[in-house]
Design a protein around this motif. Structure first.
Motif, PDB file in Angstrom:
ATOM      1  N   GLN A 104       0.826  -1.208   0.000  1.00 53.41           N
ATOM      2  CA  GLN A 104       0.000   0.000   0.000  1.00 53.41           C
ATOM      3  C   GLN A 104       0.863   1.262   0.000  1.00 53.41           C
ATOM      4  O   GLN A 104       0.538   2.241  -0.686  1.00 53.41           O
ATOM      5  N   ALA A 105       1.961   1.233   0.735  1.00 59.78           N
ATOM      6  CA  ALA A 105       2.863   2.384   0.745  1.00 59.78           C
ATOM      7  C   ALA A 105       3.473   2.617  -0.629  1.00 59.78           C
ATOM      8  O   ALA A 105       3.595   3.765  -1.090  1.00 59.78           O
ATOM      9  N   ALA A 106       3.844   1.533  -1.309  1.00 58.75           N
ATOM     10  CA  ALA A 106       4.414   1.654  -2.653  1.00 58.75           C
ATOM     11  C   ALA A 106       3.377   2.188  -3.631  1.00 58.75           C
ATOM     12  O   ALA A 106       3.693   3.009  -4.504  1.00 58.75           O
ATOM     13  N   LEU A 107       2.145   1.724  -3.487  1.00 59.38           N
ATOM     14  CA  LEU A 107       1.057   2.221  -4.342  1.00 59.38           C
ATOM     15  C   LEU A 107       0.901   3.726  -4.183  1.00 59.38           C
ATOM     16  O   LEU A 107       0.775   4.465  -5.170  1.00 59.38           O
ATOM     17  N   LEU A 108       0.915   4.196  -2.945  1.00 63.76           N
ATOM     18  CA  LEU A 108       0.750   5.629  -2.692  1.00 63.76           C
ATOM     19  C   LEU A 108       1.917   6.434  -3.255  1.00 63.76           C
ATOM     20  O   LEU A 108       1.723   7.528  -3.794  1.00 63.76           O
ATOM     21  N   ARG A 109       3.116   5.899  -3.146  1.00 70.12           N
ATOM     22  CA  ARG A 109       4.276   6.610  -3.703  1.00 70.12           C
ATOM     23  C   ARG A 109       4.169   6.713  -5.217  1.00 70.12           C
ATOM     24  O   ARG A 109       4.445   7.774  -5.806  1.00 70.12           O
ATOM     25  N   GLU A 110       3.780   5.621  -5.871  1.00 69.13           N
ATOM     26  CA  GLU A 110       3.643   5.638  -7.328  1.00 69.13           C
ATOM     27  C   GLU A 110       2.542   6.601  -7.749  1.00 69.13           C
ATOM     28  O   GLU A 110       2.713   7.411  -8.667  1.00 69.13           O
ATOM     29  N   ALA A 111       1.400   6.523  -7.071  1.00 67.41           N
ATOM     30  CA  ALA A 111       0.286   7.408  -7.407  1.00 67.41           C
ATOM     31  C   ALA A 111       0.654   8.870  -7.192  1.00 67.41           C
ATOM     32  O   ALA A 111       0.217   9.746  -7.952  1.00 67.41           O
ATOM     33  N   ALA A 112       1.463   9.155  -6.177  1.00 66.38           N
ATOM     34  CA  ALA A 112       1.901  10.530  -5.932  1.00 66.38           C
ATOM     35  C   ALA A 112       2.708  11.054  -7.114  1.00 66.38           C
ATOM     36  O   ALA A 112       2.605  12.241  -7.473  1.00 66.38           O
ATOM     37  N   ARG A 113       3.499  10.190  -7.752  1.00 69.52           N
ATOM     38  CA  ARG A 113       4.255  10.603  -8.939  1.00 69.52           C
ATOM     39  C   ARG A 113       3.309  10.910 -10.093  1.00 69.52           C
ATOM     40  O   ARG A 113       3.490  11.892 -10.823  1.00 69.52           O
ATOM     41  N   TRP A 114       2.294  10.073 -10.267  1.00 68.74           N
ATOM     42  CA  TRP A 114       1.314  10.348 -11.322  1.00 68.74           C
ATOM     43  C   TRP A 114       0.610  11.676 -11.082  1.00 68.74           C
ATOM     44  O   TRP A 114       0.415  12.467 -12.001  1.00 68.74           O
ATOM     45  N   ILE A 115       0.207  11.902  -9.839  1.00 70.26           N
ATOM     46  CA  ILE A 115      -0.518  13.123  -9.482  1.00 70.26           C
ATOM     47  C   ILE A 115       0.357  14.346  -9.711  1.00 70.26           C
ATOM     48  O   ILE A 115      -0.093  15.359 -10.275  1.00 70.26           O
ATOM     49  N   ALA A 116       1.615  14.283  -9.291  1.00 69.66           N
ATOM     50  CA  ALA A 116       2.535  15.404  -9.488  1.00 69.66           C
ATOM     51  C   ALA A 116       2.733  15.694 -10.968  1.00 69.66           C
ATOM     52  O   ALA A 116       2.935  16.848 -11.371  1.00 69.66           O
ATOM     53  N   ASP A 117       2.656  14.644 -11.795  1.00 70.07           N
ATOM     54  CA  ASP A 117       2.808  14.801 -13.237  1.00 70.07           C
ATOM     55  C   ASP A 117       1.514  15.283 -13.897  1.00 70.07           C
ATOM     56  O   ASP A 117       1.488  15.586 -15.079  1.00 70.07           O
ATOM     57  N   GLY A 118       0.418  15.352 -13.127  1.00 73.65           N
ATOM     58  CA  GLY A 118      -0.844  15.835 -13.678  1.00 73.65           C
ATOM     59  C   GLY A 118      -1.567  14.826 -14.539  1.00 73.65           C
ATOM     60  O   GLY A 118      -2.280  15.200 -15.482  1.00 73.65           O
TER      61      GLY A 118
ATOM     62  N   LEU B 102      -8.511   3.933  -8.571  1.00 69.05           N
ATOM     63  CA  LEU B 102      -8.098   3.093  -7.450  1.00 69.05           C
ATOM     64  C   LEU B 102      -8.812   1.750  -7.609  1.00 69.05           C
ATOM     65  O   LEU B 102     -10.012   1.644  -7.390  1.00 69.05           O
ATOM     66  N   ARG B 103      -8.041   0.739  -7.989  1.00 69.71           N
ATOM     67  CA  ARG B 103      -8.607  -0.570  -8.324  1.00 69.71           C
ATOM     68  C   ARG B 103      -8.034  -1.638  -7.381  1.00 69.71           C
ATOM     69  O   ARG B 103      -7.239  -2.479  -7.786  1.00 69.71           O
ATOM     70  N   GLU B 104      -8.450  -1.578  -6.147  1.00 74.96           N
ATOM     71  CA  GLU B 104      -7.988  -2.551  -5.142  1.00 74.96           C
ATOM     72  C   GLU B 104      -9.236  -3.211  -4.564  1.00 74.96           C
ATOM     73  O   GLU B 104      -9.601  -3.010  -3.414  1.00 74.96           O
ATOM     74  N   LYS B 105      -9.881  -4.009  -5.408  1.00 72.33           N
ATOM     75  CA  LYS B 105     -11.241  -4.489  -5.119  1.00 72.33           C
ATOM     76  C   LYS B 105     -11.310  -5.463  -3.950  1.00 72.33           C
ATOM     77  O   LYS B 105     -12.386  -5.685  -3.387  1.00 72.33           O
ATOM     78  N   ASP B 106     -10.173  -6.041  -3.569  1.00 81.75           N
ATOM     79  CA  ASP B 106     -10.188  -7.021  -2.485  1.00 81.75           C
ATOM     80  C   ASP B 106     -10.017  -6.392  -1.103  1.00 81.75           C
ATOM     81  O   ASP B 106     -10.136  -7.080  -0.087  1.00 81.75           O
ATOM     82  N   LEU B 107      -9.760  -5.104  -1.054  1.00 76.15           N
ATOM     83  CA  LEU B 107      -9.544  -4.453   0.235  1.00 76.15           C
ATOM     84  C   LEU B 107     -10.865  -4.186   0.956  1.00 76.15           C
ATOM     85  O   LEU B 107     -11.880  -3.882   0.319  1.00 76.15           O
ATOM     86  N   PRO B 108     -10.866  -4.256   2.290  1.00 78.92           N
ATOM     87  CA  PRO B 108     -12.064  -3.892   3.042  1.00 78.92           C
ATOM     88  C   PRO B 108     -12.373  -2.406   2.873  1.00 78.92           C
ATOM     89  O   PRO B 108     -11.479  -1.601   2.577  1.00 78.92           O
ATOM     90  N   ALA B 109     -13.622  -2.051   3.095  1.00 80.92           N
ATOM     91  CA  ALA B 109     -14.074  -0.683   2.846  1.00 80.92           C
ATOM     92  C   ALA B 109     -13.276   0.342   3.631  1.00 80.92           C
ATOM     93  O   ALA B 109     -12.912   1.405   3.104  1.00 80.92           O
ATOM     94  N   ALA B 110     -12.980   0.049   4.894  1.00 78.47           N
ATOM     95  CA  ALA B 110     -12.267   1.014   5.728  1.00 78.47           C
ATOM     96  C   ALA B 110     -10.873   1.304   5.167  1.00 78.47           C
ATOM     97  O   ALA B 110     -10.438   2.469   5.126  1.00 78.47           O
ATOM     98  N   THR B 111     -10.176   0.266   4.731  1.00 73.36           N
ATOM     99  CA  THR B 111      -8.834   0.445   4.169  1.00 73.36           C
ATOM    100  C   THR B 111      -8.902   1.199   2.849  1.00 73.36           C
ATOM    101  O   THR B 111      -8.084   2.087   2.576  1.00 73.36           O
ATOM    102  N   LEU B 112      -9.882   0.851   2.038  1.00 74.64           N
ATOM    103  CA  LEU B 112     -10.058   1.531   0.758  1.00 74.64           C
ATOM    104  C   LEU B 112     -10.344   3.016   0.973  1.00 74.64           C
ATOM    105  O   LEU B 112      -9.832   3.878   0.242  1.00 74.64           O
ATOM    106  N   ALA B 113     -11.136   3.327   1.979  1.00 73.00           N
ATOM    107  CA  ALA B 113     -11.455   4.723   2.279  1.00 73.00           C
ATOM    108  C   ALA B 113     -10.210   5.485   2.724  1.00 73.00           C
ATOM    109  O   ALA B 113     -10.011   6.651   2.345  1.00 73.00           O
ATOM    110  N   ILE B 114      -9.359   4.840   3.507  1.00 73.81           N
ATOM    111  CA  ILE B 114      -8.119   5.491   3.954  1.00 73.81           C
ATOM    112  C   ILE B 114      -7.223   5.797   2.759  1.00 73.81           C
ATOM    113  O   ILE B 114      -6.667   6.906   2.640  1.00 73.81           O
ATOM    114  N   LEU B 115      -7.070   4.836   1.861  1.00 73.25           N
ATOM    115  CA  LEU B 115      -6.267   5.065   0.664  1.00 73.25           C
ATOM    116  C   LEU B 115      -6.856   6.191  -0.183  1.00 73.25           C
ATOM    117  O   LEU B 115      -6.126   7.043  -0.704  1.00 73.25           O
ATOM    118  N   THR B 116      -8.167   6.197  -0.321  1.00 67.91           N
ATOM    119  CA  THR B 116      -8.829   7.223  -1.123  1.00 67.91           C
ATOM    120  C   THR B 116      -8.578   8.609  -0.550  1.00 67.91           C
ATOM    121  O   THR B 116      -8.217   9.549  -1.271  1.00 67.91           O
TER     122      THR B 116
END
Length: 211
Positions: A28-42, A48-62
């Motif tokens: 999850q930490a690696a996912l956030l780091r990669e996504a941060a690069r995409w976001i910085a690049d615009g 967010l396609r992590e369909k197996d995660l519980p709702a609470a975890t998915l909400a935190i990532l979101t």
């Protein structure tokens, strides 16, 4: 510079923490780091396609991703795969739907957002046939992911045949004026041919990940 920054087309990145090594927390930490690069690049759209995660975890990532978008003042729009409840609860920009008949319809999702007094969602949908395209057009979705355009390897070592550029061209014609993103086996080498076939951009999981 990551290869995806060379694109002059619309870009739709899809997450998959399964690509990263380590335990669940490290993935999850690696996912956030990669996504941060995409976001910085615009990057235009981020699913967010992590369909197996519980709702609470998915909400935190979101919420974490939305915070990164806000801090970067990025134009990136965040979509949650098949979880309109999470999108509404967190203030995500929209929802991505599969072609499954079990999904809520775009109209139902818009009504859900309206009932929650949240801005109207951005809705994208996966399409694999012209019948899917016609249905998505009737439902007035915001964008279509058409797949698979090119042959792609599967986890079991087999290969999923691509539908080809002629089918992509037919899909783009049938979908108009709804924009279509090419998905499935898209690479830096064949992306321009997708634009030539009428796609507004490209979508992918591995396509945008740093090696």
């Amino acid at each position: 510079m990551a290869p995806y920054t060379d694109f002059t087309m619309l870009r739709y990145a899809i997450t998959s923490r399964a690509l990263y090594p380590g335990d669940e927390q490290q993935k999850q930490a690696a996912l956030l780091r990669e996504a941060a690069r995409w976001i910085a690049d615009g990057i235009d759209l981020l699913q967010l396609r992590e369909k197996d995660l519980p709702a609470a975890t998915l909400a935190i990532l979101t919420r974490n991703l939305l915070e990164k978008i806000a801090l970067a003042t990025s134009p990136t729009r965040l979509l949650i795969n098949s979880r309109p409840d999470i999108a509404v609860a967190t203030g995500a920009h929209g929802v991505h739907l599969s072609s499954s008949p079990d999904e809520l319809s775009p109209t139902q999702i818009r009504n859900l957002f309206h009932s929650a007094h949240t801005p109207q969602p951005l809705i994208t949908v996966s399409c694999h046939t012209l019948a899917d395209i016609h249905r998505a057009r009737r439902e007035q979705v915001d964008a279509i992911l058409y797949a698979p355009v090119f042959e792609k390897p599967l986890a079991n070592g087999q290969k999923l045949p691509g539908q080809g550029l002629d089918e992509l061209r037919a899909a783009c014609t049938a979908a108009a004026p709804i924009p279509v993103y090419a998905l499935g086996g898209v690479t830096l080498q064949n992306a321009s041919s997708c634009l030539d076939a009428g796609a507004v951009g490209v979508a992918g999981i591995r396509l945008f990940h740093n090696p």
